[in-house]
Scaffold this active site. Sequence first.
Site, PDB file in Angstrom:
ATOM      1  N   LYS A  31       0.845  -1.214   0.000  1.00  0.00           N
ATOM      2  CA  LYS A  31       0.000   0.000   0.000  1.00  0.00           C
ATOM      3  C   LYS A  31       0.869   1.249   0.000  1.00  0.00           C
ATOM      4  O   LYS A  31       0.684   2.172  -0.794  1.00  0.00           O
ATOM      5  CB  LYS A  31      -0.943   0.011   1.222  1.00  0.00           C
ATOM      6  CG  LYS A  31      -1.866  -1.197   1.323  1.00  0.00           C
ATOM      7  CD  LYS A  31      -2.783  -1.122   2.532  1.00  0.00           C
ATOM      8  CE  LYS A  31      -2.104  -1.174   3.883  1.00  0.00           C
ATOM      9  NZ  LYS A  31      -1.462  -2.482   4.198  1.00  0.00           N
ATOM     10  N   ARG A 106     -10.382   0.605   7.784  1.00  0.00           N
ATOM     11  CA  ARG A 106      -9.951  -0.738   8.184  1.00  0.00           C
ATOM     12  C   ARG A 106     -11.030  -1.492   8.937  1.00  0.00           C
ATOM     13  O   ARG A 106     -10.830  -2.651   9.298  1.00  0.00           O
ATOM     14  CB  ARG A 106      -8.768  -0.591   9.140  1.00  0.00           C
ATOM     15  CG  ARG A 106      -7.448  -0.977   8.558  1.00  0.00           C
ATOM     16  CD  ARG A 106      -6.437  -0.550   9.585  1.00  0.00           C
ATOM     17  NE  ARG A 106      -5.237  -1.285   9.538  1.00  0.00           N
ATOM     18  CZ  ARG A 106      -4.138  -0.844   8.913  1.00  0.00           C
ATOM     19  NH1 ARG A 106      -4.144   0.270   8.237  1.00  0.00           N
ATOM     20  NH2 ARG A 106      -3.044  -1.546   8.977  1.00  0.00           N
ATOM     21  N   ARG A 144      11.569  -5.242   5.696  1.00  0.00           N
ATOM     22  CA  ARG A 144      11.351  -3.825   5.347  1.00  0.00           C
ATOM     23  C   ARG A 144      12.298  -2.896   6.119  1.00  0.00           C
ATOM     24  O   ARG A 144      12.528  -3.034   7.305  1.00  0.00           O
ATOM     25  CB  ARG A 144       9.915  -3.421   5.662  1.00  0.00           C
ATOM     26  CG  ARG A 144       9.677  -1.929   5.452  1.00  0.00           C
ATOM     27  CD  ARG A 144       8.224  -1.552   5.454  1.00  0.00           C
ATOM     28  NE  ARG A 144       7.472  -2.122   6.538  1.00  0.00           N
ATOM     29  CZ  ARG A 144       6.151  -2.160   6.588  1.00  0.00           C
ATOM     30  NH1 ARG A 144       5.431  -1.669   5.614  1.00  0.00           N
ATOM     31  NH2 ARG A 144       5.543  -2.701   7.618  1.00  0.00           N
ATOM     32  N   ARG A 177      10.482  -0.741  11.487  1.00  0.00           N
ATOM     33  CA  ARG A 177       9.318  -0.397  12.303  1.00  0.00           C
ATOM     34  C   ARG A 177       9.233  -1.339  13.499  1.00  0.00           C
ATOM     35  O   ARG A 177       9.530  -2.533  13.382  1.00  0.00           O
ATOM     36  CB  ARG A 177       8.053  -0.527  11.458  1.00  0.00           C
ATOM     37  CG  ARG A 177       7.552   0.813  10.975  1.00  0.00           C
ATOM     38  CD  ARG A 177       6.492   0.683   9.929  1.00  0.00           C
ATOM     39  NE  ARG A 177       5.343  -0.127  10.323  1.00  0.00           N
ATOM     40  CZ  ARG A 177       4.278  -0.286   9.556  1.00  0.00           C
ATOM     41  NH1 ARG A 177       4.211   0.311   8.376  1.00  0.00           N
ATOM     42  NH2 ARG A 177       3.260  -1.027   9.953  1.00  0.00           N
ATOM     43  N   ARG A 188      -1.269  -8.680  13.351  1.00  0.00           N
ATOM     44  CA  ARG A 188      -1.801  -7.728  12.354  1.00  0.00           C
ATOM     45  C   ARG A 188      -2.620  -8.476  11.302  1.00  0.00           C
ATOM     46  O   ARG A 188      -3.649  -7.985  10.836  1.00  0.00           O
ATOM     47  CB  ARG A 188      -0.642  -6.943  11.705  1.00  0.00           C
ATOM     48  CG  ARG A 188      -0.064  -5.902  12.655  1.00  0.00           C
ATOM     49  CD  ARG A 188       1.373  -5.526  12.350  1.00  0.00           C
ATOM     50  NE  ARG A 188       1.559  -4.885  11.068  1.00  0.00           N
ATOM     51  CZ  ARG A 188       2.754  -4.716  10.489  1.00  0.00           C
ATOM     52  NH1 ARG A 188       3.853  -5.151  11.097  1.00  0.00           N
ATOM     53  NH2 ARG A 188       2.836  -4.108   9.337  1.00  0.00           N
TER      54      ARG A 188
HETATM   55  P1  AP5 Z   1       4.778  -1.544   2.033  1.00  0.00           P
HETATM   56  O1  AP5 Z   1       4.458  -0.784   0.801  1.00  0.00           O
HETATM   57  O2  AP5 Z   1       5.468  -0.843   3.139  1.00  0.00           O
HETATM   58  O3  AP5 Z   1       3.469  -2.343   2.536  1.00  0.00           O
HETATM   59  P2  AP5 Z   1       2.133  -1.815   3.239  1.00  0.00           P
HETATM   60  O4  AP5 Z   1       0.992  -2.482   2.570  1.00  0.00           O
HETATM   61  O5  AP5 Z   1       2.128  -0.344   3.343  1.00  0.00           O
HETATM   62  O6  AP5 Z   1       2.326  -2.519   4.647  1.00  0.00           O
HETATM   63  P3  AP5 Z   1       2.156  -1.944   6.132  1.00  0.00           P
HETATM   64  O7  AP5 Z   1       2.923  -2.881   7.018  1.00  0.00           O
HETATM   65  O8  AP5 Z   1       2.496  -0.497   6.211  1.00  0.00           O
HETATM   66  O9  AP5 Z   1       0.635  -2.131   6.344  1.00  0.00           O
HETATM   67  P4  AP5 Z   1      -0.097  -2.199   7.693  1.00  0.00           P
HETATM   68  O10 AP5 Z   1      -1.490  -2.109   7.235  1.00  0.00           O
HETATM   69  O11 AP5 Z   1       0.232  -3.386   8.518  1.00  0.00           O
HETATM   70  O12 AP5 Z   1       0.509  -0.977   8.543  1.00  0.00           O
HETATM   71  P5  AP5 Z   1       0.026   0.506   8.807  1.00  0.00           P
HETATM   72  O13 AP5 Z   1       1.206   1.366   8.923  1.00  0.00           O
HETATM   73  O14 AP5 Z   1      -1.019   0.882   7.852  1.00  0.00           O
HETATM   74  O15 AP5 Z   1       5.661  -2.816   1.572  1.00  0.00           O
HETATM   75  C1  AP5 Z   1       6.095  -3.759   2.528  1.00  0.00           C
HETATM   76  C2  AP5 Z   1       7.482  -4.295   2.114  1.00  0.00           C
HETATM   77  O16 AP5 Z   1       7.336  -5.020   0.894  1.00  0.00           O
HETATM   78  C3  AP5 Z   1       8.510  -3.195   1.823  1.00  0.00           C
HETATM   79  O17 AP5 Z   1       9.753  -3.607   2.281  1.00  0.00           O
HETATM   80  C4  AP5 Z   1       8.504  -3.066   0.278  1.00  0.00           C
HETATM   81  O18 AP5 Z   1       9.767  -2.651  -0.213  1.00  0.00           O
HETATM   82  C5  AP5 Z   1       8.172  -4.482  -0.141  1.00  0.00           C
HETATM   83  N1  AP5 Z   1       7.382  -4.543  -1.379  1.00  0.00           N
HETATM   84  C6  AP5 Z   1       6.313  -3.740  -1.715  1.00  0.00           C
HETATM   85  N2  AP5 Z   1       5.832  -4.089  -2.915  1.00  0.00           N
HETATM   86  C7  AP5 Z   1       6.591  -5.148  -3.350  1.00  0.00           C
HETATM   87  C8  AP5 Z   1       6.570  -5.961  -4.528  1.00  0.00           C
HETATM   88  N3  AP5 Z   1       5.669  -5.758  -5.506  1.00  0.00           N
HETATM   89  N4  AP5 Z   1       7.482  -6.942  -4.630  1.00  0.00           N
HETATM   90  C9  AP5 Z   1       8.405  -7.166  -3.644  1.00  0.00           C
HETATM   91  N5  AP5 Z   1       8.479  -6.412  -2.499  1.00  0.00           N
HETATM   92  C10 AP5 Z   1       7.576  -5.421  -2.357  1.00  0.00           C
HETATM   93  O19 AP5 Z   1      -0.648   0.384  10.239  1.00  0.00           O
HETATM   94  C11 AP5 Z   1       0.134   0.120  11.383  1.00  0.00           C
HETATM   95  C12 AP5 Z   1      -0.739   0.070  12.637  1.00  0.00           C
HETATM   96  O20 AP5 Z   1      -1.384   1.346  12.836  1.00  0.00           O
HETATM   97  C13 AP5 Z   1      -1.894  -0.933  12.598  1.00  0.00           C
HETATM   98  O21 AP5 Z   1      -1.467  -2.232  12.974  1.00  0.00           O
HETATM   99  C14 AP5 Z   1      -2.863  -0.308  13.612  1.00  0.00           C
HETATM  100  O22 AP5 Z   1      -2.434  -0.543  14.925  1.00  0.00           O
HETATM  101  C15 AP5 Z   1      -2.717   1.174  13.331  1.00  0.00           C
HETATM  102  N6  AP5 Z   1      -3.667   1.664  12.302  1.00  0.00           N
HETATM  103  C16 AP5 Z   1      -3.326   2.154  11.074  1.00  0.00           C
HETATM  104  N7  AP5 Z   1      -4.423   2.493  10.388  1.00  0.00           N
HETATM  105  C17 AP5 Z   1      -5.476   2.231  11.188  1.00  0.00           C
HETATM  106  C18 AP5 Z   1      -6.882   2.358  11.021  1.00  0.00           C
HETATM  107  N8  AP5 Z   1      -7.421   2.815   9.887  1.00  0.00           N
HETATM  108  N9  AP5 Z   1      -7.682   1.990  12.058  1.00  0.00           N
HETATM  109  C19 AP5 Z   1      -7.159   1.525  13.210  1.00  0.00           C
HETATM  110  N10 AP5 Z   1      -5.831   1.364  13.437  1.00  0.00           N
HETATM  111  C20 AP5 Z   1      -5.000   1.705  12.421  1.00  0.00           C
HETATM  112 MG    MG Z   2       2.257   1.061   4.919  1.00  0.00          MG
END
Ligand code: AP5
Ligand code: MG
Length: 249
Positions: A31, A106, A144, A177, A188
């Site tokens: 994402k 979410r 990552r 992270r 997660r």
């Molecule tokens: P990356 O692009 O960083 O993946 P991502 O989908 O953004 O993954 P996240 O871990 O950020 O998602 P998340 O939903 O768990 O965390 P968030 O910060 O939103 O890519 C990941 C890795 O893969 C990287 O190393 C990249 O280089 C590699 N990669 C990417 N594409 C690739 C490809 N095509 N091929 C190979 N490698 C690739 O949320 C964190 C926390 O915040 C949650 O757990 C929760 O506690 C809270 N939170 C956030 N939003 C909410 C909400 N709306 N409601 C309630 N709590 C929330």
């Molecule tokens: Mg992310």
Amino acid sequence: MSMMSMPKPLSNSSIFVPGPVLLLGAPGVGKGTQAKRLVERFSIPQISTGDLLREHRKNQTELGMLAEELMAKGLLVPDDLVNQMVATRLTEPDTRNGYILDGFPRTLNQAEWLDRQLADSLLPVVAISIVVPERILLERITGRLICPVCGTIYNMYSEPPSQLGICDREGATLTQRADDTEPVFYERMNAFRSKTAAVVEYYRSHGGRFAEVDGNLSMDEVTRSILATLFELRNATDSLESVQHEKVR
Ligand code: AP5
Ligand code: MG
């Protein structure tokens, strides 16, 4: 018109206006990586609720301190707090031509709230769900690395920096992270399955503004597929044709 409605887009008919775009998907599907590419292409902001919460955590705000504990366990932050944070961000003028919501909504509650907020929006929300098999995601999460200065996302297996542990752009030491550990990844994933999978179905069942893309391809291929999907969902035929022939980056 509700407070959150989008003002008239500042563009003429030859410029593609993305409008509100949601990137949905499990932890690590890409994402953030893809949102940054759309930001560069369309000059619209990425609104990542995860990044906003991490910013609150860094600034030790009340919300940040509450979120810290939940995020460390891989649990979701309460809906009303996240909705309020998004509401505030959406009042910024840089959202007028659209924005990429990364990691929001979410829960069904968040999705219904967003629909109410954007009820009078000129362009309806389009939701793009990125899908990657779970066995691939663990390596993406534990590999990552992030630049603390510019936010560039690397991966020690699939997208390593030229110099081990150093950002290519800023020369800063890359960080991991706190929630990118194997046990927290599984938590997660549980949160995704129990709460967010229903959000994907919510948009799927609202026909016409939802599509799924395969995220288990190269980053460029995923970008191309997201762009084609976005143009299709917005009926932008000219743009759709052009993306099929161009290099995406
Ligand atoms: P990356 O692009 O960083 O993946 P991502 O989908 O953004 O993954 P996240 O871990 O950020 O998602 P998340 O939903 O768990 O965390 P968030 O910060 O939103 O890519 C990941 C890795 O893969 C990287 O190393 C990249 O280089 C590699 N990669 C990417 N594409 C690739 C490809 N095509 N091929 C190979 N490698 C690739 O949320 C964190 C926390 O915040 C949650 O757990 C929760 O506690 C809270 N939170 C956030 N939003 C909410 C909400 N709306 N409601 C309630 N709590 C929330
Ligand atoms: Mg992310």
